[in-house]
Write an enzyme that holds these catalytic residues in place. Structure first.
Site, PDB file in Angstrom:
ATOM      1  N   THR A  29       1.477  -4.211   4.324  1.00 43.94           N
ATOM      2  CA  THR A  29       1.615  -4.441   5.775  1.00 43.94           C
ATOM      3  C   THR A  29       1.165  -5.840   5.923  1.00 43.94           C
ATOM      4  OG1 THR A  29      -0.609  -3.884   5.678  1.00 43.94           O
ATOM      5  CG2 THR A  29       0.735  -1.966   6.442  1.00 43.94           C
ATOM      6  N   ASP A  30       0.501  -6.570   4.995  1.00 41.36           N
ATOM      7  CA  ASP A  30      -0.257  -7.850   5.314  1.00 41.36           C
ATOM      8  C   ASP A  30       0.833  -8.999   5.729  1.00 41.36           C
ATOM      9  OD1 ASP A  30      -2.485  -6.825   4.682  1.00 41.36           O
ATOM     10  OD2 ASP A  30      -2.716  -7.633   2.976  1.00 41.36           O
ATOM     11  N   THR A  35       0.855  -1.118  -0.090  1.00 40.34           N
ATOM     12  CA  THR A  35       0.054   0.067   0.099  1.00 40.34           C
ATOM     13  C   THR A  35       0.851   1.214   0.045  1.00 40.34           C
ATOM     14  OG1 THR A  35      -1.816  -1.219   1.113  1.00 40.34           O
ATOM     15  CG2 THR A  35      -1.718   1.282   1.345  1.00 40.34           C
ATOM     16  N   GLU A  95       0.178 -29.812  27.830  1.00 39.25           N
ATOM     17  CA  GLU A  95       0.231 -31.314  27.813  1.00 39.25           C
ATOM     18  C   GLU A  95       0.341 -32.029  26.415  1.00 39.25           C
ATOM     19  OE1 GLU A  95      -3.689 -30.972  25.520  1.00 39.25           O
ATOM     20  OE2 GLU A  95      -2.596 -29.706  26.904  1.00 39.25           O
ATOM     21  N   LYS A 146       0.907  -7.503  12.750  1.00 38.53           N
ATOM     22  CA  LYS A 146      -0.305  -6.410  12.201  1.00 38.53           C
ATOM     23  C   LYS A 146      -1.441  -7.070  12.932  1.00 38.53           C
ATOM     24  CE  LYS A 146      -3.024  -4.882   8.301  1.00 38.53           C
ATOM     25  NZ  LYS A 146      -3.169  -4.809   6.697  1.00 38.53           N
ATOM     26  N   TYR A 158      -7.950   0.764  -3.187  1.00 40.62           N
ATOM     27  CA  TYR A 158      -6.687   1.264  -4.170  1.00 40.62           C
ATOM     28  C   TYR A 158      -6.060  -0.145  -4.535  1.00 40.62           C
ATOM     29  CZ  TYR A 158      -4.600  -0.650   0.150  1.00 40.62           C
ATOM     30  OH  TYR A 158      -4.310  -1.525   1.200  1.00 40.62           O
TER      31      TYR A 158
HETATM   32  N1  ASP Z   1      -2.541  -5.643   0.888  1.00 40.48           N
HETATM   33  C1  ASP Z   1      -1.701  -4.647   1.219  1.00 40.48           C
HETATM   34  C2  ASP Z   1      -0.337  -5.448   1.193  1.00 40.48           C
HETATM   35  O1  ASP Z   1       0.030  -5.958   2.206  1.00 40.48           O
HETATM   36  C3  ASP Z   1      -1.757  -4.043   2.502  1.00 40.48           C
HETATM   37  C4  ASP Z   1      -1.075  -2.921   3.071  1.00 40.48           C
HETATM   38  O2  ASP Z   1       0.140  -2.883   2.505  1.00 40.48           O
HETATM   39  O3  ASP Z   1      -1.315  -2.379   3.607  1.00 40.48           O
HETATM   40  O4  ASP Z   1       0.695  -5.207   0.158  1.00 40.48           O
END
Ligand code: ASP
Length: 313
Positions: free
Chosen positions: A94-95, A19, A286, A165, A29
């Site tokens: 971010t993923d 992103t 366990e 995340k 996006y």
């Molecule tokens: N789907 C995007 C990615 O991980 C989400 C992001 O970057 O916030 O590339």
């Protein structure tokens, strides 16, 4: 972009997409549209900095692959070996940022800073967080004394084992759970809170083989009403190891445990992690499953795969 000196240490920015390089509105996006030079150009404060840029990939990080990881690890190692390079920034989605961070930590455990950064909003958003995160990442990568694989988002610096995340849409989406961040970045200054991450590197040799042949390690979830069908399917598909995402402190439904015991009986290592976020499995609950300790299920998968690659599972 080049202009290196001791007062202006050289930082290499490696782009992989996400992103931070996306364009469109906050939900609709497309990730991975904008190249690193354009990301840098959007941050006026980076203009005087000594920077080099290299595009490694241009993907939505949900689609991150072992093949990209192999190339990325090699390029990071290449630049780290250059004495004039102070540190590296990796722009990422971010993923799966936390997975790439852990992977690079285990393979390279660098003595210089390797800083992943990302954004929850594309650069076209009114709330775009990418430019500030990129500036903070360059600051940290050039910071004398910083070391290891770090992730910088929203002014917080996370270590590779803890970073996660935690929220899917909020701007402040990343957390180090109970451990807390390693450092903070405030007004362009790095404020250390805990020791920088360190560890034993497996080395690039661990990645020598074709990523298509890297050992398959499956992740399974223990939940109400679960049975062993997925375990048996993974074993039949040639899985070399399994990670079970257990309930609570890594406990596993009896029906799933039975199937996991069948997998162990044919030689598969099976690790136990927890569905709970932000903390480790404590002690040895366990049964005969190896505890994944501090590692989330996704990071435990990486660890087990790397150990199988280096035959140390
Ligand atoms: N789907 C995007 C990615 O991980 C989400 C992001 O970057 O916030 O590339």
């Amino acid at each position: 972009m080049q202009n290196k000196s001791k007062a202006n240490p050289l930082v290499v920015i490696l782009g992989t997409g996400g992103t931070i390089a996306g364009a469109g509105d906050d939900v609709g996006y497309v990730a991975g549209q904008v190249g690193v030079p354009q990301l840098v150009a959007a941050v006026p404060a980076l203009k005087p900095r000594a920077l080099e840029a290299e595009q490694i990939a241009q993907v939505d990080s949900k689609d991150m692959s072992h093949a990209i990881w192999q190339v990325l690890a090699r390029r990071v190692a290449h630049h780290l070996a250059r004495p004039e390079v102070a540190g590296i920034v990796i722009t990422h989605g971010t993923d799966t940022l936390e997975e790439t961070a852990y992977f690079l930590h285990r393979v390279l455990a660098p003595a210089k800073p390797v800083v992943l950064t990302a954004a929850m909003r594309p650069v076209t958003s009114l709330q775009s967080d990418g430019p500030q995160n990129l500036l903070d990442a360059v600051t940290l990568a050039a910071w004398a004394g910083a070391r290891g694989v770090l992730s910088v988002l929203n002014g917080r610096v996370h270590g590779p084992v803890e970073v996660r995340k935690a929220l899917p849409f909020a701007l402040d989406a990343f957390s180090s759970g109970e451990a807390g961040p390693v450092a903070l970045i405030q007004e362009g200054q790095v404020r250390g809170l805990r020791p920088w991450p360190a560890g034993d590197a497996l080395g690039l040799e661990a990645l020598a083989t074709d990523p298509a042949a890297w050992p398959r390690v499956g992740i399974l979830v223990s939940h109400a009403g679960v049975d062993g069908v997925v375990v048996d399917a993974l074993v039949a598909a040639g899985a070399r190891g399994l990670v079970v995402e257990g309930t609570g402190n890594g406990t596993v439904h009896a029906a799933l445990l039975e199937a996991l015991a069948r997998a162990q009986a044919v030689g598969l290592p099976v690790w136990r992690s927890t569905r709970c976020t932000g903390a480790a499995v404590v002690g040895a609950p366990e049964g005969a499953l190896t505890s994944a300790g501090d590692l989330s299920p996704a990071k435990a998968r990486i660890e087990l795969m790397l150990r199988l690659l280096t035959s140390a599972a």
